[in-house]
Write an enzyme that holds these catalytic residues in place. Structure first.
Site, PDB file in Angstrom:
ATOM      1  N   ASN A   7      30.128   9.343  -1.116  1.00  0.00           N
ATOM      2  CA  ASN A   7      29.474   8.035  -1.109  1.00  0.00           C
ATOM      3  C   ASN A   7      29.766   7.417  -2.468  1.00  0.00           C
ATOM      4  OD1 ASN A   7      27.787   5.853  -1.124  1.00  0.00           O
ATOM      5  ND2 ASN A   7      25.938   6.974  -0.539  1.00  0.00           N
ATOM      6  N   ARG A  91      31.449   7.333   3.185  1.00  0.00           N
ATOM      7  CA  ARG A  91      30.491   6.313   3.589  1.00  0.00           C
ATOM      8  C   ARG A  91      31.081   4.962   3.185  1.00  0.00           C
ATOM      9  NH1 ARG A  91      25.215   4.144   0.663  1.00  0.00           N
ATOM     10  NH2 ARG A  91      24.568   2.721   2.296  1.00  0.00           N
ATOM     11  N   HIS A 180      22.101   0.676   7.094  1.00  0.00           N
ATOM     12  CA  HIS A 180      21.461   1.977   7.375  1.00  0.00           C
ATOM     13  C   HIS A 180      21.808   2.487   8.776  1.00  0.00           C
ATOM     14  CE1 HIS A 180      18.082   0.578   4.457  1.00  0.00           C
ATOM     15  NE2 HIS A 180      18.882   1.405   3.802  1.00  0.00           N
ATOM     16  N   HIS A 208      13.318   2.990   8.606  1.00  0.00           N
ATOM     17  CA  HIS A 208      13.972   3.621   7.455  1.00  0.00           C
ATOM     18  C   HIS A 208      13.375   2.952   6.212  1.00  0.00           C
ATOM     19  CE1 HIS A 208      17.636   5.303   5.302  1.00  0.00           C
ATOM     20  NE2 HIS A 208      17.130   4.457   4.412  1.00  0.00           N
ATOM     21  N   LEU A 209      12.438   3.645   5.568  1.00  0.00           N
ATOM     22  CA  LEU A 209      11.714   3.046   4.446  1.00  0.00           C
ATOM     23  C   LEU A 209      12.051   3.798   3.163  1.00  0.00           C
ATOM     24  CD1 LEU A 209       8.212   2.772   6.243  1.00  0.00           C
ATOM     25  CD2 LEU A 209      10.132   1.170   6.353  1.00  0.00           C
ATOM     26  N   GLY A 210      12.863   3.179   2.310  1.00  0.00           N
ATOM     27  CA  GLY A 210      13.237   3.803   1.040  1.00  0.00           C
ATOM     28  C   GLY A 210      13.186   2.747  -0.047  1.00  0.00           C
ATOM     29  N   ARG A 241      13.805  -5.929  -3.450  1.00  0.00           N
ATOM     30  CA  ARG A 241      14.335  -7.040  -2.639  1.00  0.00           C
ATOM     31  C   ARG A 241      13.208  -7.699  -1.843  1.00  0.00           C
ATOM     32  NH1 ARG A 241      18.830  -3.621   0.285  1.00  0.00           N
ATOM     33  NH2 ARG A 241      18.882  -2.172  -1.457  1.00  0.00           N
ATOM     34  N   GLU A 384      22.072  11.366   6.404  1.00  0.00           N
ATOM     35  CA  GLU A 384      23.274  10.554   6.582  1.00  0.00           C
ATOM     36  C   GLU A 384      24.539  11.369   6.305  1.00  0.00           C
ATOM     37  OE1 GLU A 384      20.959   7.769   4.191  1.00  0.00           O
ATOM     38  OE2 GLU A 384      22.138   6.179   5.123  1.00  0.00           O
TER      39      GLU A 384
HETATM   40  P1  ADP Z   1      17.269   4.918  -1.302  1.00  0.00           P
HETATM   41  O1  ADP Z   1      17.066   3.646  -0.542  1.00  0.00           O
HETATM   42  O2  ADP Z   1      17.595   4.697  -2.748  1.00  0.00           O
HETATM   43  O3  ADP Z   1      18.138   5.951  -0.608  1.00  0.00           O
HETATM   44  P2  ADP Z   1      15.128   6.784  -0.791  1.00  0.00           P
HETATM   45  O4  ADP Z   1      15.221   6.850   0.667  1.00  0.00           O
HETATM   46  O5  ADP Z   1      15.510   7.983  -1.593  1.00  0.00           O
HETATM   47  O6  ADP Z   1      15.828   5.506  -1.380  1.00  0.00           O
HETATM   48  O7  ADP Z   1      13.620   6.414  -1.158  1.00  0.00           O
HETATM   49  C1  ADP Z   1      13.236   6.299  -2.495  1.00  0.00           C
HETATM   50  C2  ADP Z   1      11.766   5.902  -2.550  1.00  0.00           C
HETATM   51  O8  ADP Z   1      10.977   6.866  -1.843  1.00  0.00           O
HETATM   52  C3  ADP Z   1      11.222   5.933  -3.972  1.00  0.00           C
HETATM   53  O9  ADP Z   1      11.372   4.685  -4.587  1.00  0.00           O
HETATM   54  C4  ADP Z   1       9.793   6.239  -3.744  1.00  0.00           C
HETATM   55  O10 ADP Z   1       9.088   5.025  -3.740  1.00  0.00           O
HETATM   56  C5  ADP Z   1       9.677   6.857  -2.378  1.00  0.00           C
HETATM   57  N1  ADP Z   1       9.143   8.218  -2.459  1.00  0.00           N
HETATM   58  C6  ADP Z   1       9.787   9.348  -2.791  1.00  0.00           C
HETATM   59  N2  ADP Z   1       8.940  10.389  -2.793  1.00  0.00           N
HETATM   60  C7  ADP Z   1       7.725   9.893  -2.488  1.00  0.00           C
HETATM   61  C8  ADP Z   1       6.427  10.470  -2.326  1.00  0.00           C
HETATM   62  N3  ADP Z   1       6.226  11.763  -2.531  1.00  0.00           N
HETATM   63  N4  ADP Z   1       5.416   9.648  -1.962  1.00  0.00           N
HETATM   64  C9  ADP Z   1       5.638   8.333  -1.755  1.00  0.00           C
HETATM   65  N5  ADP Z   1       6.824   7.745  -1.892  1.00  0.00           N
HETATM   66  C10 ADP Z   1       7.851   8.499  -2.252  1.00  0.00           C
END
Ligand code: ADP
Length: 398
Positions: A7, A91, A180, A208-210, A241, A384
């Protein structure tokens, strides 16, 4: 077969070496600050310590050479020679309308990806630099490109068109693409497996929440709608964002704050989302800490985030005329216990009922709804890299 999954970004490169028979990760890591002062390789073999090595990486080719050296290293390496890498899976971010599936990388494919460059000017060129570097160092090893956008190419026109003059679609292909896709596909397939039901008969909503977040409606094995658009800025409120916003609001702000288009885009991409709303952080762990202390700034950001996710779930339940399963994945989806509960608290009308005890889980495949819930809800870690490795093997062994 061992598959090297790459990636590649403009200044960083993540990798995993995966044994496709056992699906074990043999080693993984990343190169940081490529082309910048202070670059380092982080390397972790499956049953060893994480190693950090400072080494100059003026180009991506040097970075990949260091990765290969680490993989074949006498002491901590996991393979004896380069010949044990059977294929490389890359990727790739934006395949536009050119790619609806993973594809073996050829010169024609590279040219087609380049045609999509202006749709993702930060990502696509960087992805291709990684492809070129691997070709240089591993001549003859087959390479496959797996696109973030490909899974969503099944969306119907009514879902992908924006309500703007149609000529912009005709002339420039301005439309919703979604991102995603590899994650949404992996999770929706996996949940069908776990449910023991045919993928082609299930209505699934994947959240998909990151740092970047998107929701996808998967009906009968096909993406029928997703919240990100031409770019990954649309849809949910994200880490930094904005997600959906009235363009008129930004015209208003631009005039007040004297911002040009770049300034506006910078605000929407980097200073908005839960960071902008809270003024605290883009990281949900910090926001949860703040909310626990009843800090109103943390609370309002989380509430707005949760509400937006719930609205999209409602919209996609309507789009599919029902929903069988809702999945939470990625950093926040897999770990945010309170976030999942808060989002599901809006979904009583769908018959969603969360089991608080079952929901007390992080990073594990688990049903988190109660036995009486009309819709099954899952915490389901995405993978992924494994999805890319599988697609790569499928194509190169055909
Ligand atoms: P990316 O979009 O960069 O791939 P990820 O899927 O790794 O992101 O998600 C990152 C986010 O996940 C971090 O910003 C954080 O807010 C959240 N996160 C990670 N671990 C925890 C946790 N233990 N509790 C709550 N949120 C978490």
């Amino acid at each position: 077969m061992n598959v090297l999954v790459i990636n590649c970004g403009s200044s960083s490169l993540k990798f995993q070496l995966i044994n496709s028979e056992t699906e074990d990760v043999l080693a993984k890591g990343l190169c940081e600050r490529i082309g910048i002062e202070g670059s380092q390789l982080v390397y972790q073999p499956a049953d060893g310590e994480k190693e950090k090595t400072q080494a100059p990486m003026p180009t991506h080719t040097q970075a990949i050479q260091l990765v290969i050296d680490a993989l074949v290293n006498d002491k901590t390496g996991v393979i004896k020679s380069l010949s044990e890498i059977g294929a490389v899976g890359h990727r790739l971010v934006h395949g536009g309308e050119e790619f609806a599936n993973p594809t073996v990388i050829t010169e024609e494919v590279i040219a087609a990806v380049e045609r999509c460059n202006d749709l993702a000017p930060l990502h696509n060129p960087a992805n291709l630099i990684g492809v070129r570097a691997c070709q240089e160092l591993m001549p003859g090893v087959p390479m496959v490109g797996v696109f973030d956008t490909a899974f969503h190419q099944t969306m119907p026109e009514k879902a992908f068109l924006y309500g703007i003059p149609y000529e912009y679609y005709e002339k420039y292909k301005v439309r919703r693409y979604g991102f995603h896709g590899t994650s949404h596909m992996y999770v929706s397939r996996r949940v069908a497996e776990l449910e023991g039901r045919p993928y082609e008969e299930l209505k699934t909503i994947v959240c998909h929440l990151g740092n970047g977040s998107s929701v996808c409606a998967v009906k009968n094995g096909k993406s029928v709608d997703t919240s990100m658009g031409l770019t990954p800025l649309e849809g949910l409120i994200m880490g930094t964002r904005s997600g959906d916003v009235d363009p008129g609001a930004m015209e208003f702000v631009a005039k007040k704050e004297n911002l040009d288009l770049n300034g506006v885009m910078n605000v929407l991409n980097k200073k908005s989302g839960v960071l902008g709303l809270s003024g605290i952080s883009s990281d949900f762990r910090d926001l949860e800490d703040a909310a626990e202390k009843n800090d109103p700034a943390g609370l309002r950001a989380l509430e707005a985030f949760n509400y937006r996710v719930a609205k999209y779930i409602g919209a996609y339940a309507a789009a599919m005329n029902g929903v069988d399963v809702i999945c939470f994945t990625a950093g926040v989806g897999e770990n945010g216990i309170d976030t999942r509960e808060a989002i599901c608290s809006y979904l009583g009308y769908l018959g969603v009922e969360i089991d608080k005890e079952a929901n007390n889980v992080r990073g594990k495949e688990q049903v988190i709804s109660s036995p009486g819930s009309k819709v099954k809800v899952y915490c389901l870690p995405t993978n992924e890299e494994l999805a890319i490795a599988r697609a790569t093997v499928e194509l190169v062994t055909k």
